[in-house]
Enzyme design. Structure first.
Site, PDB file in Angstrom:
ATOM      1  N   PHE A   1       0.674   1.167   6.940  1.00 23.56           N
ATOM      2  CA  PHE A   1       1.305   1.638   8.174  1.00 23.56           C
ATOM      3  C   PHE A   1       1.226   3.149   8.321  1.00 23.56           C
ATOM      4  O   PHE A   1       1.161   3.675   9.432  1.00 23.56           O
ATOM      5  CB  PHE A   1       2.777   1.208   8.222  1.00 23.56           C
ATOM      6  CG  PHE A   1       2.997  -0.062   8.992  1.00 23.56           C
ATOM      7  CD1 PHE A   1       2.667  -0.141  10.329  1.00 23.56           C
ATOM      8  CD2 PHE A   1       3.543  -1.170   8.372  1.00 23.56           C
ATOM      9  CE1 PHE A   1       2.863  -1.305  11.046  1.00 23.56           C
ATOM     10  CE2 PHE A   1       3.739  -2.342   9.076  1.00 23.56           C
ATOM     11  CZ  PHE A   1       3.406  -2.416  10.413  1.00 23.56           C
ATOM     12  N   ALA A   2       1.231   3.851   7.199  1.00 20.45           N
ATOM     13  CA  ALA A   2       1.218   5.311   7.278  1.00 20.45           C
ATOM     14  C   ALA A   2      -0.111   5.836   7.804  1.00 20.45           C
ATOM     15  O   ALA A   2      -0.210   6.967   8.238  1.00 20.45           O
ATOM     16  CB  ALA A   2       1.514   5.926   5.913  1.00 20.45           C
TER      17      ALA A   2
ATOM     18  N   ASN B   1       0.825  -1.203   0.000  1.00 20.48           N
ATOM     19  CA  ASN B   1       0.000   0.000   0.000  1.00 20.48           C
ATOM     20  C   ASN B   1       0.863   1.258   0.000  1.00 20.48           C
ATOM     21  O   ASN B   1       0.870   2.016  -0.973  1.00 20.48           O
ATOM     22  CB  ASN B   1      -0.950   0.008   1.204  1.00 20.48           C
ATOM     23  CG  ASN B   1      -2.015   1.081   1.095  1.00 20.48           C
ATOM     24  OD1 ASN B   1      -2.929   0.980   0.289  1.00 20.48           O
ATOM     25  ND2 ASN B   1      -1.884   2.152   1.879  1.00 20.48           N
ATOM     26  N   ASP B   2       1.591   1.488   1.081  1.00 18.51           N
ATOM     27  CA  ASP B   2       2.341   2.739   1.209  1.00 18.51           C
ATOM     28  C   ASP B   2       3.433   2.884   0.159  1.00 18.51           C
ATOM     29  O   ASP B   2       3.751   4.000  -0.254  1.00 18.51           O
ATOM     30  CB  ASP B   2       2.961   2.843   2.606  1.00 18.51           C
ATOM     31  CG  ASP B   2       1.893   2.984   3.686  1.00 18.51           C
ATOM     32  OD1 ASP B   2       0.795   3.472   3.366  1.00 18.51           O
ATOM     33  OD2 ASP B   2       2.163   2.596   4.838  1.00 18.51           O
ATOM     34  N   VAL B   3       4.020   1.766  -0.291  1.00 19.80           N
ATOM     35  CA  VAL B   3       5.147   1.848  -1.233  1.00 19.80           C
ATOM     36  C   VAL B   3       4.700   2.208  -2.638  1.00 19.80           C
ATOM     37  O   VAL B   3       5.533   2.400  -3.531  1.00 19.80           O
ATOM     38  CB  VAL B   3       5.959   0.532  -1.252  1.00 19.80           C
ATOM     39  CG1 VAL B   3       6.600   0.290   0.101  1.00 19.80           C
ATOM     40  CG2 VAL B   3       5.098  -0.645  -1.672  1.00 19.80           C
TER      41      VAL B   3
END
Length: 457
Positions: free
Chosen positions: A423-424, A383-385
């Site tokens: 995580f963000a 997701n965040d990457v």
């Protein structure tokens, strides 16, 4: 064993450690490098046992048997998703061992000796204790024994400042011949300092702190080697400390954050862990049959794996899907983000378990330009990457972090359990874009359904 024989043994072990580190720099030589490093460690243990304490050989052998059994069981049973936790525990054990060595040396000498020796012993107690308590707390965060969020309490800054001042004061008093109680106080204050170092850290910063604590454990071993007058420990500790610091710096760069910011967590800025609430914004979803058509008739597919792939243990099923696509003439490559997963190289090792050819794993700088020529970007458990907020939303927890350019592909497919953020803790605009389609469910089940659907085309 003679002094000459011991020196040759130490030299052989040191060479093994250096060659092993070089071997680990390439996937082709990693297995051999690991074996050479293990052989060097065995030589080191044998030489030290025969030279230092031959009168305690039975106890040493018993300790080796117990430790070896624990290591074999851990290696067999620990899953790849729990590997960061095991690394954290290893770091902690290394730090504790160094601190105990220094404490025992100081107790044996009664706090008397050369000032430089006493100063190094005090430093070993400090850094080893910080490493131990910090690593144990890091393990607890990753194992979800405590929350992975940053933990801050009122007055934490002054408490941390007092802990640093107390540790430094005790460390200065030790070399001038103070009672042993000061050394014990130094150990306890340093244990608290390790907790204060890790408490404010959360989310994707935790693996970076693991790398930092790994460097600390190496520094502890180096200092212990100086205390004991053992050149081999100095060499081995220096290798671990230097490589750990380099890895920490590389990971911090991959996150687009400063090392100081990460070390002091919430003291210096926002963590990369935020809300875990699912968004209620609309998205476009489809079933396996529709996604299979998109993939099966593509010319080029780029897979972006993430932690969700590791949690689902879906790497073998992903390999089955990509094999089926390649049989249909589809070009498949893998985009590997430096901090995808929970530790450096997590995705590389995971995919290697499924015998994915290593040349298909492309680093971010290499694969990003290729997204523009891809028909489909298949994002599996990440997701965040791939979140564009990293370069479009100043103030975002991940702003400035280099990301995979999945948004440049002609079509984007997300395999996700839910719309829960990464995580963000921020929404990913890519999920709501006109080119994006979501397939909800466990990654392993979704991939198995896609394999069956592609075969049915």
């Amino acid at each position: 064993m003679t002094a000459t024989g011991a020196s040759l043994g130490y030299l052989l072990a040191s060479v093994c450690f250096i060659v092993a580190l070089k071997g680990l720099s390439s996937p082709k030589s990693a297995r051999l490098g690991n074996a050479i490093g293990a052989a060097g460690a065995l030589v080191a243990v044998v030489v030290v046992s025969l030279v230092a304490r031959p009168d305690r050989l039975a106890l040493i052998l018993l300790a080796i048997l117990v430790g070896g059994a624990i290591g074999v069981i851990a290696a067999e049973r620990v899953r790849m998703t729990a590997m960061p936790q095991m690394v954290a525990l290893f770091n902690g054990v290394g730090g504790a061992a160094g601190a105990l060595v220094a404490l025992l040396e100081l107790a044996e000498t009664g706090g008397r000796g050369d000032v430089d020796q006493l100063a190094v012993a005090a430093f070993t107690v400090l850094i080893g204790s910080v490493t131990f308590s910090g690593s144990v707390l890091t393990f607890a965060k990753l194992q979800e024994l405590v929350t992975g969020r940053p933990l801050i309490f009122p007055g934490m800054r002054p408490v941390a400042a007092l802990a640093v001042a107390g540790a430094l004061a005790a460390g200065i008093l030790v070399p001038i011949g103070t009672p042993l109680v000061v050394v014990v106080l130094l150990a306890f204050v340093s244990l608290g300092l390790g907790l204060l170092l890790v408490l404010p850290v959360g989310g994707a910063d935790v693996p970076i702190v693991i790398s930092l604590l790994n460097a600390f454990s190496g520094i502890t071993v180096t200092a212990s080697g100086y205390v004991l007058g053992n050149v081999l420990m100095i060499v081995a500790g220096t290798l671990v400390g230097a490589s750990g610091m380099l890895l920490t710096k590389l990971m911090a760069n991959a996150m687009g954050r400063s090392l100081v910011n990460i070390m002091f967590g919430a003291f210096a800025g926002p963590s990369t862990l935020g809300s875990t609430v699912e968004t209620d914004r609309p998205v476009r979803s489809a079933g396996p049959a529709d996604i299979a058509i998109l993939l099966g008739y593509a010319r080029k597919v780029i897979v972006a794996p993430g932690y969700g792939l590791a949690v689902a243990q879906a790497q073998h099923t992903l390999r089955d899907l990509t094999d089926e696509l390649e049989r249909r003439g589809v070009t498949v490559e893998y985009a590997i983000h430096p901090v995808a997963g929970r530790m450096p190289g997590h995705m590389n090792v995971l995919l290697a378990e499924a015998d994915v050819p290593y040349h298909k794993l492309k680093e971010m700088s290499v694969i990003n330009p290729e997204f523009r020529t891809a028909d489909v970007a298949l994002v599996v458990g990440a997701n965040d990457v791939v979140n564009p907020a990293a370069h479009t939303t100043p103030g975002s927890p991940i702003y400035g972090m280099p990301i995979l350019a999945a948004e440049d592909a002609a079509a984007i497919v997300f395999l996700k359990r839910s719309l829960r953020p990464g995580f963000a803790g921020i929404d990913n605009e890519l999920l709501h874009g006109p080119k994006t389609t979501l397939l909800f469910g466990d990654a392993k089940d979704s991939l198995a359904n896609l394999v069956a659907a592609v075969k049915a085309l």
